[in-house]
Each structure stands twice: as structure tokens, then as C-alpha cells.
Scaffold this active site. Sequence first.
Site, short mmCIF file in Angstrom:
data_model
loop_
_atom_site.label_atom_id
_atom_site.label_comp_id
_atom_site.label_asym_id
_atom_site.label_seq_id
_atom_site.Cartn_x
_atom_site.Cartn_y
_atom_site.Cartn_z
N LYS A 129 32.00 22.00 30.02
CA LYS A 129 32.27 22.12 31.45
C LYS A 129 33.75 22.39 31.73
O LYS A 129 34.08 23.17 32.62
CB LYS A 129 31.85 20.84 32.19
CG LYS A 129 30.38 20.75 32.49
CD LYS A 129 30.15 19.72 33.58
CE LYS A 129 28.69 19.52 33.87
NZ LYS A 129 28.45 18.50 34.89
N LYS B 164 18.53 25.23 29.82
CA LYS B 164 17.65 24.29 30.51
C LYS B 164 17.64 24.55 32.03
O LYS B 164 18.57 25.11 32.57
CB LYS B 164 18.04 22.85 30.14
CG LYS B 164 18.71 22.03 31.20
CD LYS B 164 18.84 20.57 30.76
CE LYS B 164 19.67 19.83 31.81
NZ LYS B 164 19.78 18.41 31.62
N LYS C 232 19.99 21.62 37.62
CA LYS C 232 20.30 21.87 39.02
C LYS C 232 21.52 22.77 38.98
O LYS C 232 22.42 22.54 38.21
CB LYS C 232 20.73 20.59 39.75
CG LYS C 232 19.98 19.34 39.40
CD LYS C 232 20.45 18.19 40.26
CE LYS C 232 20.99 16.98 39.53
NZ LYS C 232 20.78 16.75 38.18
#
Length: 351
Positions: free
Chosen positions: A112, A197, A200
Amino acid sequence: MTRVFSGVKPTGHLTLGNYLGAMRQWAAVDQHQADALFCIVDLHGLTVEHDPARLRRLTRQAATLLLASGLDTELCTVFVQSHVDEHARLSWVMECVATDGEMRRMIQYREKSAREREHGGSVRLSLLTYPALMAADILAYAADEVPVGEDQTQHVELARDLAVRFNHRYGHTFVVPRATRPAVGSRVMNLQDPTAKMGKSDDTGPGIVYLLDEPDVARRKVMRAVTDSGTEVVHDRETRPGVTNLLEILAACTGGDPETLAASYSSYGALKRDTADAVVETLRPLQERHHALCADPGYVDSVLRDGAARARAMARPIVDAAYAAIGLLPAPEAEGAGQAVGTAAPMDLAR
Ligand code: TRP
């Protein structure tokens, strides 16, 4: 009884992946077999750029969807992380037990933060220290098991390490937790990129089915899922990730077995149609319950109020014990409340 703790981060709308991979198992299994707590971890939502109003909205929506998915407050505890101070209190202690090297090694942080820097953005310090807060979430409740997706097992491992280290240094205080994984459907992949995956995400990804997508929207997303070259329906994640993902979703929604289902299809089209139907039928009751709960905000408030009170009562003594063990002076009790101020022997304080 086994204590289970899990959390869901309100950084985006909840998806079919969240439901099939986690929430459904919480409602069908965990809340019945364990003393379970489910937490909307809003403090974790502050680790990346966020919009305050949106975070507030998504937190409430996540709570409502957890209830809509069948969590029953007679059986389990549902609450919002920031309503219980113990998380932040213990998080600091965890930061004082963890090392910076340990934090920097976390895969999620590396990925990230690299992505953020690539886009010229800055990285919040809390993105680095977030696993300390997550460890606090888990350890504050003496959780034995933490059901999480694969991407979170490293963080649960770290929580284990911190519990063991703390206990070793300062005396036995924490239960050492372990990560668990649901049996089926734990890996729903993005319909447009079946190697990633179905997380969200902030965009209205065409590969992500949100729990509150209208039926025709959900259906269209499934019908437009990328499939693989070739025409046979085979279950093989390596060579046929797209078709395999559809089979897994269909199996998770209908209770079938993906390998067996593969044998009963001779075309991608039929598989997509059945999967779309199954997804719509899975979402329907959940959306109906969500709708009903939205009409009764007072009820959701009362669930969150009671949940926080119950959670606080569980966490408070454990965090107090950790504070005492690590050497923080217990706050003297108010005058008249049990032991009066100043009655502790000076020798005790001098230790
Ligand atoms: N980090 C988890 C995620 O991103 C959310 C989370 C926070 C969590 N604290 C937790 C999960 C404690 C399980 C237990 O999905």
C-alpha cells in the site's frame, strides 16, 4: 467457550467477497459456536486518505449490513471500534512492544505504501503502525480465534508474536490468538481480474459486486465477468481463473461443490447465467433486511450502544492489567469509591 473476534474496515461498500468470505460464516457458524465479537473498525479507516462524512456513513452502513446478514445480538456482540476507548489505549502499549522492523516487513504496508508513493502521495504514519492497533483489537478481548482472509493472516501472526513477547516480558496477561479461515468461499476474486481479490475499492468497479447493488446491476457484473480462453468449464485456479471464480461463487451461493458443478456445464454462458441468478438470490434477503433496518435507525443505535457497553466491560480489565503489568501507575480511585486516594503504601509506589 472459544472467543472469536473479527473486524471489518468501513473504507468502502461491503462486497459479495466480504459476505461469502466472512460475514456469512460469522452468522451461520461463529456466533452459534463461540463467544463472538464483530467490530466495525473505523479507526483503521483513518489510515488512508478518507472523507469524514463518508467514513461515518460507511460505518453505519457496515453495522446495518452485519445485522442484515444475520448476526443476532442475543448471540454475539456487534460494535464500533471508536466507541470503546480500550482499543486506542492498548494500541500504544502494542507499539511499545513491537519493533519498527517488524512493522515495516508487513506485506500490506509495503504494497500500500509503495502504491501511494508511486502516485506522489504521502503515507500516513498510522498505515505503518496499524498492525499494533489490530493486535490491540484482538488481545483486548482475549480472543482465541480470529477468522480472517488470507491477506490478514500476517497481521494476526504479529498479534500472536506481540502477545507472547508481552507475556514473557511482563507476566502472563494476554491470550495468544490464532487466525482461522472459513471452509468455503473465502476467496472471491474480482470479476474483471480473477487474479485479484474482490476487495472493497473506492471506484464502482465493474468487477466488484456490492451487497447493495440493485439486482440488475449485480446480474450485469456477473454476465460481463472475464472468462478464460478455451471453452470447457473446468475448475482450475491456475489455468482458468475466471471460470474457476464463477464456479466458486456459484458453489458458495448454492451450497454445491465447484468441481462437481464444473462437470454439469458445457458452456460459459450457462454458467454465467446461473451464477448471476444465484448471486441475485443470495443478495435479495440481505437487501430486504437491510432496507427494514434502515427504516428503524433507533434500533441500530441501540444495538451499537449495547454492543459497545458489553465490549467495554470485557476489554477494560484486560487493558488495565496490561497497563499495570508494563509499569504504568494505576490511577488512584476517586475518593469514596472503594480504596481511597493515598492509601497505597509509599513502599508499593517505590517499587
Ligand atoms: N485489518 C483488517 C482488514 O483490513 C480489519 C481488522 C482490524 C481486523 N482489526 C481486526 C480483523 C481485528 C480481525 C481482527 O480487513
